[in-house]
Design a protein around this motif. Sequence first.
Motif, PDB file in Angstrom:
ATOM      1  N   TYR A  11       0.829  -1.208   0.000  1.00  0.00           N
ATOM      2  CA  TYR A  11       0.000   0.000   0.000  1.00  0.00           C
ATOM      3  C   TYR A  11       0.863   1.257   0.000  1.00  0.00           C
ATOM      4  O   TYR A  11       1.925   1.298   0.625  1.00  0.00           O
ATOM      5  N   GLY A  20     -10.870  -0.332   2.841  1.00  0.00           N
ATOM      6  CA  GLY A  20     -10.535  -1.024   1.584  1.00  0.00           C
ATOM      7  C   GLY A  20      -9.240  -1.813   1.712  1.00  0.00           C
ATOM      8  O   GLY A  20      -9.151  -2.964   1.269  1.00  0.00           O
ATOM      9  N   THR A  24      -8.669  -6.226   1.632  1.00  0.00           N
ATOM     10  CA  THR A  24      -7.751  -7.062   0.839  1.00  0.00           C
ATOM     11  C   THR A  24      -6.856  -7.883   1.761  1.00  0.00           C
ATOM     12  O   THR A  24      -6.620  -9.074   1.518  1.00  0.00           O
ATOM     13  N   ALA A 229       7.713  -1.301  -7.432  1.00  0.00           N
ATOM     14  CA  ALA A 229       6.790  -1.926  -6.473  1.00  0.00           C
ATOM     15  C   ALA A 229       6.528  -3.406  -6.780  1.00  0.00           C
ATOM     16  O   ALA A 229       6.526  -4.249  -5.873  1.00  0.00           O
ATOM     17  N   GLY A 287     -13.690  -6.352  -6.059  1.00  0.00           N
ATOM     18  CA  GLY A 287     -14.274  -5.052  -6.415  1.00  0.00           C
ATOM     19  C   GLY A 287     -13.993  -4.010  -5.346  1.00  0.00           C
ATOM     20  O   GLY A 287     -13.152  -4.198  -4.462  1.00  0.00           O
ATOM     21  N   PHE A 288     -14.728  -2.904  -5.437  1.00  0.00           N
ATOM     22  CA  PHE A 288     -14.511  -1.786  -4.502  1.00  0.00           C
ATOM     23  C   PHE A 288     -15.555  -1.764  -3.402  1.00  0.00           C
ATOM     24  O   PHE A 288     -16.734  -2.069  -3.634  1.00  0.00           O
TER      25      PHE A 288
HETATM   26  O1  ME8 Z   1      -2.281   0.808  -5.617  1.00  0.00           O
HETATM   27  N1  ME8 Z   1     -12.306  -1.069  -1.982  1.00  0.00           N
HETATM   28  O2  ME8 Z   1      -1.579   1.176  -3.445  1.00  0.00           O
HETATM   29  P1  ME8 Z   1      -2.914   1.750  -2.761  1.00  0.00           P
HETATM   30  C1  ME8 Z   1     -11.576  -2.195  -1.979  1.00  0.00           C
HETATM   31  N2  ME8 Z   1       0.918   0.887  -4.133  1.00  0.00           N
HETATM   32  N3  ME8 Z   1     -10.231  -2.227  -1.907  1.00  0.00           N
HETATM   33  C2  ME8 Z   1      -9.592  -1.058  -1.839  1.00  0.00           C
HETATM   34  C3  ME8 Z   1     -10.290   0.169  -1.842  1.00  0.00           C
HETATM   35  C4  ME8 Z   1     -11.719   0.128  -1.913  1.00  0.00           C
HETATM   36  N4  ME8 Z   1     -12.488   1.222  -1.891  1.00  0.00           N
HETATM   37  N5  ME8 Z   1      -9.390   1.157  -1.758  1.00  0.00           N
HETATM   38  C5  ME8 Z   1      -8.158   0.564  -1.694  1.00  0.00           C
HETATM   39  C6  ME8 Z   1      -1.406   0.845  -4.742  1.00  0.00           C
HETATM   40  N6  ME8 Z   1      -8.273  -0.758  -1.743  1.00  0.00           N
HETATM   41  C7  ME8 Z   1       0.004   0.391  -5.084  1.00  0.00           C
HETATM   42  C8  ME8 Z   1       0.043  -1.112  -5.145  1.00  0.00           C
HETATM   43  S1  ME8 Z   1       1.332  -3.440  -5.497  1.00  0.00           S
HETATM   44  C9  ME8 Z   1       2.755  -3.919  -6.191  1.00  0.00           C
HETATM   45  C10 ME8 Z   1       1.380  -1.696  -5.527  1.00  0.00           C
HETATM   46  C11 ME8 Z   1      -7.173  -1.739  -1.669  1.00  0.00           C
HETATM   47  O3  ME8 Z   1      -2.511   2.205  -1.402  1.00  0.00           O
HETATM   48  C12 ME8 Z   1      -7.173  -2.660  -2.882  1.00  0.00           C
HETATM   49  O4  ME8 Z   1      -6.434  -3.796  -2.590  1.00  0.00           O
HETATM   50  O5  ME8 Z   1      -3.588   2.719  -3.657  1.00  0.00           O
HETATM   51  C13 ME8 Z   1      -6.436  -1.805  -3.895  1.00  0.00           C
HETATM   52  O6  ME8 Z   1      -5.971  -2.562  -5.006  1.00  0.00           O
HETATM   53  C14 ME8 Z   1      -5.314  -1.284  -3.030  1.00  0.00           C
HETATM   54  O7  ME8 Z   1      -5.943  -1.055  -1.741  1.00  0.00           O
HETATM   55  C15 ME8 Z   1      -4.684  -0.019  -3.548  1.00  0.00           C
HETATM   56  O8  ME8 Z   1      -3.806   0.453  -2.570  1.00  0.00           O
END
Ligand code: ME8
Length: 514
Positions: A11, A20, A24, A229, A287-288
């Motif tokens: 993250y 969210g 995950t 990443a 999903g979200f």
């Molecule tokens: O994308 N509903 O980090 P990130 C469900 N650093 N899951 C959610 C969500 C929501 N509303 N919001 C966030 C990144 N997530 C990169 C990733 S990996 C090599 C690099 C979860 O902090 C979900 O797993 O923006 C989403 O894919 C992730 O947080 C995005 O986290």
Amino acid sequence: MTCQYYTTPIYYVNAKPHLGHAYTSIAADVATRFKKMEGADTFFLTGTDEHGDKIVQAAEKENTTPKAYADKISKLFQDILPLLNIENNHFIRTTDPGHIEVVKSVLSTIYDKGDIYFSSYEGIYCFGCERFYQERELVDGKCPDHGTVPETIKESNYFFKMSKYQDWLIEHIETHPDFIRPEQYRTELLSFLKAPLEDLCISRPKTRLTWGITLPFDEDYVTYVWFDALVNYITALGYPDGERFKKFWPTARHFVAKDIIKPHGIYWPIMLKAAGIDIYNGLNVHGFWNVQGAKMSKSIGNVTDPVEVTGRFGVDAFRYFLMREMVFGLDANFTEDVIVARINSDLANDLGNLFSRVLSMNYKYFKGRIQGPAAGSNKDLSLEPDADAALAAYTKAMAECRFHKALASVWELVSAMNKYIVANEPWTLAKDPARTDDLGRVLYELLEGLRFVAGLIWPVMPDTSSKIITALGLELPEKGFFTLDAIRPWGQMPCGITLAKPRILFPRVDVEKK
Ligand code: ME8
């Protein structure tokens, strides 16, 4: 022994964790625990993504350095894990020196192979996403994630020849039906791949950004944050020659939400292919969590703090709610009413009442002493067929990451047990001395059913599972859970031991006071 590697996204450390992220991580934790119940050797990774412009901007807002800011927020992501009962094997940070070395070595390999070239480029760039977009990816001319109009920028940069691998990737996805799950995301990616794939810009000039990993072949550039990443998934196992890497790669299944399907489903397999590393086993895409129709996200600011929710409702109730409410792959809505309704109906009413009714009756009619299924009792009273059906449906659903279905299967057993009480009326049997054996069997079957339910809910509600197991007078194995093979044989409750009066498993949430 089967090996299984599960990961969460790492993250961004530009804001603290929200519901969210918790979803995950809990989903990956549940999948890992289930694999352990199947007897597999597992490795579960989570961590934080700490380079790039987003982090620089967040640090500037707080008048601090990117590293100090990353240290602070990364700690929040680490501290939340025990509160959510998440048992990760390792926590990776992309600022770890070992990770930086691996990124450089992967870049050098691909560069030496001739798959990275230098070129001048003019393109549309979303600063929120930190990436160039293609026109066809925009929605009404705007970034689909940030809703902002991307800026046109012109720069000389390094590019990764992704286009060279497009046909290979399409074939890989087509010949590996499980590579991207659920199916709708596999279809989505294949349809995206019908148009020509553009090469990926994998550098940022230091004149614009210095907070990143310097390219091993050009001091004036840092690595694009996504290229940095994604490599975390192999760094954490000790790539290239660590024992863990040999053991767990390429068994990885990466858990991600649909926002990051392209980096995981396109860049990452192509990076591995170009670097001569085996392709990971697959992606599990969910999903979200939405709030009033909009994605819960730090940029919108409509986020729910998982620490606060856990503090109010308890960690098991929170984990149960997340896994039961969202159909894996589809969006779900978060409101307090939904969580309260789930707790009151499924946990307090169905499971909680069943638990206290069974133990109270056993206490009342037999002073807590477990009766055996006496030879003279009615054999048709067995709950074993219901338990077997629940186990089969649960196992299938869990293996497919359909957590909501797996829990629904367990709740079918809970509901069958509640109906069984109504149908067999233990209170009537208790009045007839000639039917004491049947009463003993009815309670025995119900206690067995509770043992079964307790075993199966362990991945989702580990604390509740062990509370029930202990209340049933059973000992938890040293590893803290029962394998599926250990749960399966019917008739394991020890006869003759005495159980205490039950305590409340899940108090009802008073809607007024919530
Ligand atoms: O994308 N509903 O980090 P990130 C469900 N650093 N899951 C959610 C969500 C929501 N509303 N919001 C966030 C990144 N997530 C990169 C990733 S990996 C090599 C690099 C979860 O902090 C979900 O797993 O923006 C989403 O894919 C992730 O947080 C995005 O986290």
